[in-house]
Design a protein around this motif. Structure first.
Motif, PDB file in Angstrom:
ATOM      1  N   MET A  13      22.143  19.214  36.055  1.00  0.00           N
ATOM      2  CA  MET A  13      23.259  18.677  36.836  1.00  0.00           C
ATOM      3  C   MET A  13      23.577  17.249  36.428  1.00  0.00           C
ATOM      4  N   THR A  14      24.863  16.971  36.273  1.00  0.00           N
ATOM      5  CA  THR A  14      25.321  15.583  36.181  1.00  0.00           C
ATOM      6  C   THR A  14      26.079  15.268  37.461  1.00  0.00           C
ATOM      7  N   GLY A  15      26.138  13.996  37.806  1.00  0.00           N
ATOM      8  CA  GLY A  15      26.801  13.606  39.052  1.00  0.00           C
ATOM      9  C   GLY A  15      25.990  13.957  40.280  1.00  0.00           C
ATOM     10  N   ALA A  16      24.707  14.197  40.112  1.00  0.00           N
ATOM     11  CA  ALA A  16      23.867  14.655  41.221  1.00  0.00           C
ATOM     12  C   ALA A  16      23.653  13.583  42.279  1.00  0.00           C
ATOM     13  N   THR A  17      23.777  12.313  41.908  1.00  0.00           N
ATOM     14  CA  THR A  17      23.590  11.238  42.895  1.00  0.00           C
ATOM     15  C   THR A  17      24.886  10.903  43.613  1.00  0.00           C
ATOM     16  N   GLY A  18      25.988  11.602  43.267  1.00  0.00           N
ATOM     17  CA  GLY A  18      27.263  11.378  43.922  1.00  0.00           C
ATOM     18  C   GLY A  18      27.396  12.203  45.185  1.00  0.00           C
ATOM     19  N   PHE A  19      28.562  12.113  45.820  1.00  0.00           N
ATOM     20  CA  PHE A  19      28.819  12.779  47.096  1.00  0.00           C
ATOM     21  C   PHE A  19      28.703  14.299  46.965  1.00  0.00           C
ATOM     22  N   ILE A  20      29.436  14.880  46.028  1.00  0.00           N
ATOM     23  CA  ILE A  20      29.373  16.325  45.840  1.00  0.00           C
ATOM     24  C   ILE A  20      27.992  16.733  45.342  1.00  0.00           C
ATOM     25  N   GLY A  21      27.418  15.939  44.447  1.00  0.00           N
ATOM     26  CA  GLY A  21      26.136  16.287  43.854  1.00  0.00           C
ATOM     27  C   GLY A  21      25.022  16.416  44.874  1.00  0.00           C
ATOM     28  N   LYS A  22      24.970  15.502  45.835  1.00  0.00           N
ATOM     29  CA  LYS A  22      23.915  15.567  46.857  1.00  0.00           C
ATOM     30  C   LYS A  22      24.018  16.846  47.678  1.00  0.00           C
ATOM     31  N   VAL A  23      25.250  17.182  48.079  1.00  0.00           N
ATOM     32  CA  VAL A  23      25.439  18.388  48.885  1.00  0.00           C
ATOM     33  C   VAL A  23      25.136  19.636  48.054  1.00  0.00           C
ATOM     34  N   LEU A  24      25.457  19.590  46.763  1.00  0.00           N
ATOM     35  CA  LEU A  24      25.162  20.720  45.879  1.00  0.00           C
ATOM     36  C   LEU A  24      23.650  20.944  45.760  1.00  0.00           C
ATOM     37  N   ILE A  25      22.888  19.877  45.586  1.00  0.00           N
ATOM     38  CA  ILE A  25      21.422  19.993  45.520  1.00  0.00           C
ATOM     39  C   ILE A  25      20.890  20.606  46.815  1.00  0.00           C
ATOM     40  N   GLU A  26      21.351  20.071  47.943  1.00  0.00           N
ATOM     41  CA  GLU A  26      20.861  20.522  49.248  1.00  0.00           C
ATOM     42  C   GLU A  26      21.159  21.999  49.470  1.00  0.00           C
ATOM     43  N   LYS A  27      22.406  22.392  49.213  1.00  0.00           N
ATOM     44  CA  LYS A  27      22.806  23.785  49.455  1.00  0.00           C
ATOM     45  C   LYS A  27      22.088  24.735  48.509  1.00  0.00           C
ATOM     46  N   LEU A  28      21.951  24.354  47.263  1.00  0.00           N
ATOM     47  CA  LEU A  28      21.317  25.214  46.274  1.00  0.00           C
ATOM     48  C   LEU A  28      19.848  25.458  46.619  1.00  0.00           C
ATOM     49  N   LEU A  29      19.136  24.399  46.999  1.00  0.00           N
ATOM     50  CA  LEU A  29      17.716  24.543  47.323  1.00  0.00           C
ATOM     51  C   LEU A  29      17.509  25.275  48.645  1.00  0.00           C
ATOM     52  N   ARG A  30      18.379  25.055  49.599  1.00  0.00           N
ATOM     53  CA  ARG A  30      18.190  25.672  50.927  1.00  0.00           C
ATOM     54  C   ARG A  30      18.633  27.139  50.944  1.00  0.00           C
ATOM     55  N   SER A  31      19.765  27.444  50.279  1.00  0.00           N
ATOM     56  CA  SER A  31      20.288  28.812  50.337  1.00  0.00           C
ATOM     57  C   SER A  31      19.800  29.692  49.193  1.00  0.00           C
ATOM     58  N   CYS A  32      19.283  29.074  48.140  1.00  0.00           N
ATOM     59  CA  CYS A  32      18.690  29.827  47.023  1.00  0.00           C
ATOM     60  C   CYS A  32      17.283  29.292  46.805  1.00  0.00           C
ATOM     61  N   PRO A  33      16.373  29.539  47.727  1.00  0.00           N
ATOM     62  CA  PRO A  33      15.051  28.883  47.707  1.00  0.00           C
ATOM     63  C   PRO A  33      14.205  29.220  46.493  1.00  0.00           C
ATOM     64  N   ASP A  34      14.534  30.307  45.794  1.00  0.00           N
ATOM     65  CA  ASP A  34      13.744  30.688  44.622  1.00  0.00           C
ATOM     66  C   ASP A  34      14.338  30.183  43.318  1.00  0.00           C
ATOM     67  N   VAL A  35      15.330  29.295  43.417  1.00  0.00           N
ATOM     68  CA  VAL A  35      15.896  28.712  42.205  1.00  0.00           C
ATOM     69  C   VAL A  35      14.793  27.966  41.463  1.00  0.00           C
ATOM     70  N   GLY A  36      14.966  27.845  40.137  1.00  0.00           N
ATOM     71  CA  GLY A  36      13.950  27.153  39.346  1.00  0.00           C
ATOM     72  C   GLY A  36      14.060  25.644  39.491  1.00  0.00           C
ATOM     73  N   THR A  37      13.830  24.927  38.424  1.00  0.00           N
ATOM     74  CA  THR A  37      13.858  23.462  38.444  1.00  0.00           C
ATOM     75  C   THR A  37      15.288  22.956  38.336  1.00  0.00           C
ATOM     76  N   LEU A  38      15.578  21.894  39.096  1.00  0.00           N
ATOM     77  CA  LEU A  38      16.869  21.217  38.987  1.00  0.00           C
ATOM     78  C   LEU A  38      16.669  19.949  38.166  1.00  0.00           C
ATOM     79  N   TYR A  39      17.178  19.955  36.939  1.00  0.00           N
ATOM     80  CA  TYR A  39      17.110  18.776  36.078  1.00  0.00           C
ATOM     81  C   TYR A  39      18.334  17.905  36.381  1.00  0.00           C
ATOM     82  N   ILE A  40      18.084  16.670  36.795  1.00  0.00           N
ATOM     83  CA  ILE A  40      19.156  15.805  37.288  1.00  0.00           C
ATOM     84  C   ILE A  40      19.303  14.599  36.380  1.00  0.00           C
TER      85      ILE A  40
END
Length: 516
Positions: free
Chosen positions: A15-42
């Motif tokens: 992910m690029t832009g992960a520390t931005g407004f959309i990026g933070k919400v994307l990280i949160e939603k991805l980890l919470r709703s797809c709990p078996d996702v692999g590593t998020l490289y930021i």
């Protein structure tokens, strides 16, 4: 058919832009709703003496992750910071980290961009357009790339009224412009910028259109998808209603109005305010990547994430809602009592009220602050307010119509459960409730104001009201007395009015005595 969470199971994301407004919400939603996702490289840019790991530690402390933190206390274990800078060759990523990405990444979400509308063309070109070429180069190296999703903007083609889900030809060849920018001085490039961007309002929308053209012409061999959100606003439902962490766009104007700073705004009150909640935007990003891989469309699909066609609200309808909630939940230490904000298309009327209601009070306040030995600040604050107003002016005067065929197709492919988890339909959004959450979110998350301070804030508003009434009364009396002193007619009128008042009080007193 694979569900969305099943699709992300075991897949690693860059992910690029992960520390931005959309990026933070994307990280949160991805980890919470797809709990078996692999590593998020930021991709994280070191700054202000902070190392990448320090910035990552600071990121996970954000309140946006409160819900995720309660469900998955160790969610940060899935985050891996990659030191880099969008402005550097190859993003400034070390050879070791590049190999890490090449060997492990399956999905790329590219949302990094400069969102400053007044950015000089060279910086906007580097961040929004040239960065795409760098990302294409990196994606071609990734061994097991499933999808490359680019976050663009619905206003990339804002010089058109009706915008379809296609990439329109840009006004010039992006590669030729990039080559020319290499030998041009900043002065030369800035001088020709107005001619280059043409009917577009700023370098942001211009360079975003160039980026889309590069994607569809130079990366046809990659599995691509493009998401185009409109004005991204506070969260509607998730991770918490009203969450927002910046004062960009409408949020800045809302806060300025709540502080009593904003009294006049330039725009068309009948124009549609196309503000899309950030959670709708993030759901589209996650679902569009799934759709690209699972259903393998034959061409690059563009997904519009807008709201104005299906659930419109105008700027004029929004203003009383904002002011209503600021009266219920006033901000701390308001400059003036929040009142109605006038929106007008009349340039002369706008400029007049800017001088009367903004500049004169700002300079008088700063003069008072200097007299008591404090640092002046109000003129600087009003300059920031006017800057926000300037960036939005183009969008508050116009409205657009977007097609949503690709989104509707995507929706038809989602299971009933996925439609609930990754909701994409903006029609159920209730604007009064959303605006209430927006105001509360700006107060609690952006300004860091606690709701326990509401009684003190309300008392401060009452104090400002009393000061205002007292000041107005004194001004009226002084002006009237000056007129009385200079005019016999005014004196006679003054005595006549006072006589009526005296008779009214006298009759009222006699009537009260008789009744007793």
């Amino acid at each position: 058919m694979q569900s969305v969470p099943e699709f992300y199971q075991g897949r690693n994301v860059f992910m690029t832009g992960a520390t931005g407004f959309i990026g933070k919400v994307l990280i949160e939603k991805l980890l919470r709703s797809c709990p078996d996702v692999g590593t998020l490289y930021i991709l994280v840019r070191p700054k202000r003496g902070q190392a990448v790991q320090d910035r990552l530690t600071e990121l996970v402390k954000s309140k946006v992750f409160n819900k995720l933190r309660s469900e998955q206390p160790n969610f940060s274990d899935k985050l891996c910071g990659i030191s880099g800078d969008m402005m550097e060759p190859e993003f400034g990523i070390s050879a070791e980290d590049q190999q890490l990405l090449i060997d492990n990444v399956n999905i790329v979400f590219h949302s990094a961009a400069t969102v400053r509308f007044d950015e000089v063309l060279r910086v906007a070109l580097e961040m929004n357009t040239i960065a795409i070429k760098k990302m294409i180069t990196l994606c071609r190296k990734i061994k097991n790339l499933d999808v490359f999703l680019h976050v663009s903007t619905a206003y990339a083609n804002c010089d058109r009224h009706f915008i379809e889900e296609v990439v329109y030809p840009p006004p010039c060849d992006p590669n030729k412009l990039i080559e020319a920018a290499e030998w041009m001085t900043d002065e030369m490039l800035n001088k020709i910028t107005p001619q280059l961007i043409g009917d577009k309002p700023n370098t942001y929308t211009y360079t975003k259109q160039l980026a889309e053209h590069i994607l569809v012409t130079e990366a046809k061999d990659l599995p691509l998808a493009i998401v185009r959100p409109s004005i991204v606003g506070a969260a509607w439902r998730e991770p918490v209603s009203g969450w927002i962490d910046n004062l960009n766009g409408p949020g800045g104007l809302y806060v300025a109005a709540g502080k009593g700073l904003l009294k006049i705004s330039k725009g068309d009150p009948n124009a549609v305010a196309d503000i899309i909640p950030v959670d709708l935007c993030v759901n589209m990003i996650i679902a569009a990547a799934w759709h690209t891989v699972v259903h393998k469309p034959k061409e690059v699909l563009i997904y519009h994430t807008t709201i104005g066609n299906e659930n419109p609200v105008t700027w004029g309808e929004m203003e009383p809602l904002v002011m209503k909630y600021w009266k219920s939940y006033p901000l701390d230490n308001c400059f003036r009592r929040p009142k109605t904000v006038l929106m007008t298309k009349d340039g002369w009327l706008h400029n007049y009220w800017v001088v009367v209601s903004h500049l004169i009070p700002a300079y008088l306040t700063d003069l008072g602050l200097r007299c008591i030995g404090q640092k002046p600040r109000m003129v600087r604050i009003f300059e920031k307010v006017h800057k926000i107003m300037g960036t939005l002016e183009y969008f508050t005067h116009r409205q657009w119509e977007w097609t949503h065929h690709n989104r509707d197709v995507l929706l038809s492919k989602l299971s009933a459960e996925d439609k609930k988890t990754f909701y994409l339909d903006p029609r159920p959004l209730h604007w009064p409730s959303y605006i209430e959450g927006y105001c509360l979110g700006a107060k609690m998350y952006t300004l860091q104001e606690d709701l326990s301070g509401l009684p003190a804030a309300r008392a401060h508003i009452r104090k400002l009201r009393n000061i205002r009434y007292t000041f107005n009364t004194i001004v009226v009396v002084i002006l009237w007395r000056l007129l009385v002193a200079r005019s016999q007619i005014a004196r006679n009128l003054w005595f006549f009015i006072m006589g009526l008042v005296f008779k009214f009080v006298q009759n009222f007193h006699i009537t009260s005595t008789i009744q007793r």
